[in-house]
Design an enzyme around this catalytic site. Structure first.
Site, PDB file in Angstrom:
ATOM      1  N   LYS A   1      -3.400   9.340  -2.841  1.00  0.00           N
ATOM      2  CA  LYS A   1      -2.872  10.566  -2.220  1.00  0.00           C
ATOM      3  C   LYS A   1      -2.225  11.555  -3.197  1.00  0.00           C
ATOM      4  O   LYS A   1      -2.917  12.401  -3.714  1.00  0.00           O
ATOM      5  CB  LYS A   1      -1.920  10.200  -1.066  1.00  0.00           C
ATOM      6  CG  LYS A   1      -2.629   9.510   0.111  1.00  0.00           C
ATOM      7  CD  LYS A   1      -2.945  10.441   1.255  1.00  0.00           C
ATOM      8  CE  LYS A   1      -4.050   9.954   2.158  1.00  0.00           C
ATOM      9  NZ  LYS A   1      -3.826   8.720   2.899  1.00  0.00           N
TER      10      LYS A   1
ATOM     11  N   ASP B   1       0.866  -1.174   0.000  1.00  0.00           N
ATOM     12  CA  ASP B   1       0.000   0.000   0.000  1.00  0.00           C
ATOM     13  C   ASP B   1       0.908   1.231   0.000  1.00  0.00           C
ATOM     14  O   ASP B   1       1.407   1.648   1.044  1.00  0.00           O
ATOM     15  CB  ASP B   1      -0.901  -0.047   1.239  1.00  0.00           C
ATOM     16  CG  ASP B   1      -1.830   1.155   1.340  1.00  0.00           C
ATOM     17  OD1 ASP B   1      -1.672   2.097   0.531  1.00  0.00           O
ATOM     18  OD2 ASP B   1      -2.701   1.155   2.235  1.00  0.00           O
TER      19      ASP B   1
END
Ligand SMILES: *Cc1c(COP(=O)(O)O)cnc(C)c1O
Length: 416
Positions: free
Chosen positions: A261, A232
């Site tokens: 993000k 991740d």
């Protein structure tokens, strides 16, 4: 603000300070409606890596908005998504070649989990539904991802009985713990689909670092026990740890990687779960009966949003044209020298820096509201949580702006 109808995230609204009203952004500054201007130390949860309002991303968004903001991704594809997939697969290490787009980090992790579990089902292995994830980890707020977050800090006890059961273990930081985890995997592998980890930095769980060799240990264990490895990189991806992707520092390639993000440079919601050929191949079949159910059954409405893909392509242009990793190295050196003096302040138990992440850890933060107020008073936007104050600025921050941030952190700690 008490009459506001906004329901805020992660906030006990009765006791928290009222939220500040943001009015404009520019570079590393956030302008408030009351006229105050704050230097931003967080880059809006690590997304705005080029600073706010970068004209190149703004231009790309305007152009895409006029041409085609969005079309459904079922049966239709488009140039912005195709181009982005090509570029991501080229930038990523190894043969991470099949890109599935979603709209948030949590959903990308959900998709990665779904890929891993269905990978085994499609290969005729039943019962491999558990993940091995790690204490201190954070992978999102949806139900599947809550179940793989840290068992104490996450929502495990609150939602007991509702969350899927997984194996939450300690990171194998040395030979002994690698051997122990290996023994555990040998006993339980038939029920396990994949190992899931945030590489190098467990972000939202407390900004805890580990050495690249931990990732090498996990790759080795996954290979030895025939498990998939999911990284991740939603927080670490796009330069934050000093390399474009954190896994490069360990020289390993996961079977599936998740990104979000900073993917669009802090402008649009977009995420991706990207798999290697053996994972992708397990979903391909021309069997007229079983083929359709072998497909990946997932499709967010805003999947592959063209505006978001255009923003991400523009963000990648900036990584190519401007020396972002060089900027991260300078930020890193400056964070090291300017945060180090915090070690001498009362209550500080650790100061650590990796890439453009600077962390000051305290024994505990009792006066959280006072600390937050003191930071704003110093003219900075920094969000301490639990026992840490951290800086994750935009890579374009000037040295002078960064000094304002580090000085504010030192002063705020001294005042509480
Ligand atoms: C933020 C984060 C997520 C969740 O992303 P959302 O977009 O908030 O759903 C998942 N994993 C990591 C490592 C993250 O930092």
């Amino acid at each position: 603000m008490s009459s506001s109808n906004l329901w805020l995230p992660y906030t006990q609204m009765r006791t928290a300070l009222p939220p500040l009203k943001a009015d404009w952004t520019d570079g590393c500054r956030i302008g408030l409606a009351d006229g105050r201007v704050l230097i931003d130390g967080i880059a809006s949860w690590w997304t705005a890596c080029h600073g706010y309002n970068h004209p190149h991303i703004a231009d790309a968004l305007r152009t895409q908005l006029a041409r085609m903001p969005h079309v459904m991704f079922g049966g239709l594809v488009h140039e912005p998504a195709q181009r982005l997939a090509d570029r991501l697969t080229t930038l990523l290490p190894g043969d991470l070649n099949s890109v599935f787009f979603a709209e948030s980090g949590s959903v990308a992790v959900e998709v990665a989990i779904k890929m891993a579990i269905q990978y085994w089902l499609n290969r005729g292995e039943q019962g491999r539904s558990r993940l091995v994830a790690f204490r201190g980890g954070y992978h999102g707020d949806t139900f599947a991802t809550m179940a793989v977050c840290d068992p104490e800090e996450g929502m495990h006890s609150l939602f007991r009985g509702v969350l899927a059961q997984h194996h939450l273990v300690d990171l194998p930081r040395d030979d002994a713990s690698e051997a122990m985890l290996g023994g555990f995997l040998a006993l339980n592998r038939d029920g396990i689909a994949a190992i899931l980890v945030e590489p190098l930095v467990q972000g939202a769980g407390g900004m805890v670092f580990h050495a690249p060799e931990v990732l090498q240990r996990l790759r080795r264990l996954a290979d030895q026990h025939g498990l998939l490895l999911i990284l991740d990189e939603i927080f670490t991806g796009f330069g934050r740890t000093g390399s474009l992707f954190a896994c490069e520092q360990a020289g390993i390639v996961p079977d599936i990687i998740t990104l979000s993000k900073a993917l669009t440079g802090g402008t649009m919601a977009l995420s991706a779960a990207i798999a290697r050929p053996h994972v992708f191949e397990a979903f391909q079949s021309d069997d007229p009966v079983h083929g359709p159910t072998r497909a990946l059954m997932h499709g967010p409405t805003y999947m592959g949003n063209a505006l978001a893909c255009a923003a991400a392509n523009a963000s990648l242009d900036l990584f190519e044209r401007e020396d972002r990793l060089g900027q991260v190295a300078s930020i890193s050196a400056q964070l090291e020298s300017e945060l180090e003096p915090c070690r001498a302040l009362p209550g500080v138990v650790d100061v650590r820096v990796m890439g453009a992440i600077g962390v000051v850890q305290l024994a505990r933060i009792e006066a959280m509201n006072a600390l937050k107020a003191a930071l704003v008073e110093q003219g900075v936007w920094v969000r301490p949580f639990r026992d840490i104050i951290y800086l994750t600025p935009a890579f374009t921050i000037t040295s002078a702006e960064l000094t304002v941030l580090t000085r504010a952190v030192r002063r705020a700690i001294a005042t509480i």
